[in-house]
Design a protein around this motif. Structure first.
Motif, PDB file in Angstrom:
ATOM      1  N   SER A  26      58.636  16.157   2.570  1.00  0.00           N
ATOM      2  CA  SER A  26      58.436  14.806   2.033  1.00  0.00           C
ATOM      3  C   SER A  26      57.064  14.664   1.399  1.00  0.00           C
ATOM      4  N   CYS A  66      52.754   9.783   8.339  1.00  0.00           N
ATOM      5  CA  CYS A  66      52.827   9.233   6.979  1.00  0.00           C
ATOM      6  C   CYS A  66      51.443   8.773   6.529  1.00  0.00           C
ATOM      7  N   TYR A 106      61.175   9.404   1.520  1.00  0.00           N
ATOM      8  CA  TYR A 106      61.682  10.762   1.349  1.00  0.00           C
ATOM      9  C   TYR A 106      62.156  11.363   2.673  1.00  0.00           C
ATOM     10  N   GLU A 107      61.476  11.030   3.771  1.00  0.00           N
ATOM     11  CA  GLU A 107      61.872  11.567   5.072  1.00  0.00           C
ATOM     12  C   GLU A 107      63.335  11.243   5.382  1.00  0.00           C
ATOM     13  N   ILE A 143      56.452   8.989   1.444  1.00  0.00           N
ATOM     14  CA  ILE A 143      56.775   9.939   2.510  1.00  0.00           C
ATOM     15  C   ILE A 143      57.873   9.368   3.404  1.00  0.00           C
TER      16      ILE A 143
END
Length: 219
Positions: free
Chosen positions: A196, A162, A22-23, A19
């Motif tokens: 994400s 997250c 991807y963020e 996460i």
């Protein structure tokens, strides 16, 4: 590419790290640990014999423990989404919430899973009962804490979220979040809609038959 992440898509702590990556659109190589990639497993165990997911590798520097890996990413590979606030007191609040989700949501969920996998000397029913009691208390606390907030620590998506996303995702499979906690249920829905985490969920979808308690036909 200097960054590599060793882990598995179905692993909650691997998802927590994914996460964060991807963020910020951080370039990295995902080295999946599984029967089809014995070379990844061998290198992972050589570097981290504790055998826990995930392991973040940046050149020859390795970072274990997911929260620390995410903090490292902010220091060494910052992006547009700041997952730890600059203000030290605000960052302390985020770190507390990160620990809350890991210790009081993820850990009870994992206890139930480990009992189902016969890693502890208790029955599946006993493990699930203990997990359910602990999760009920965590859910009740979160219902009050999240009132009036978009994300765990306020209006900004942070390290705490997250941690929250995979922990609440799997915890709800073990012990469903009750309708008496609508704020928490809505928060879990927002997490699932976050691009994400939605990406991490989709990447893990083929592995749902591995969930030892039976993955529900939802999410």
């Amino acid at each position: 590419m200097s960054l590599a992440l060793y882990g598995h898509p179905f692993s909650s702590y691997t998802q927590k790290a994914l996460i964060a990556l991807y963020e910020n659109g951080t370039p990295f190589e995902f080295r999946c640990i599984g029967p089809d990639t014995p070379e990844h497993a061998a290198e992972w165990l050589r570097r981290w014999p504790m055998a826990r997911f995930p392991l973040l590798l940046d050149g020859e520097r390795q970072i274990v423990e997911t929260s620390l890996a995410i903090e490292y990413l902010q220091l060494a590979h910052p992006g547009p989404v700041r997952l730890l606030p600059a203000d030290p007191m605000a960052a302390l609040d985020v770190r507390f919430l990160d620990r809350f989700f890991d210790l009081y949501v993820m850990s009870p969920m994992q206890l139930a899973v480990d009992c189902a996998l016969k890693r502890y000397p208790m029955t599946v029913e006993e493990g699930r009962a203990i997990a359910s009691e602990r999760l009920e208390r965590a859910y009740a606390w979160l219902e009050g804490h999240l009132a009036g907030k978009t994300w765990a620590a306020g209006e900004a998506f942070t390290l705490a979220d997250c941690a929250a996303a995979p922990s609440l995702f799997y915890a709800d499979w073990v012990h469903p979040i009750p309708e008496t906690t609508p704020v928490l249920r809505a928060y879990r829905t927002r997490l699932l809609a976050r691009p994400s985490f939605a990406r991490a969920v989709e990447e893990a979808r083929p592995f749902r038959p591995l969930f030892p308690l039976g993955a529900p036909d939802r999410d």
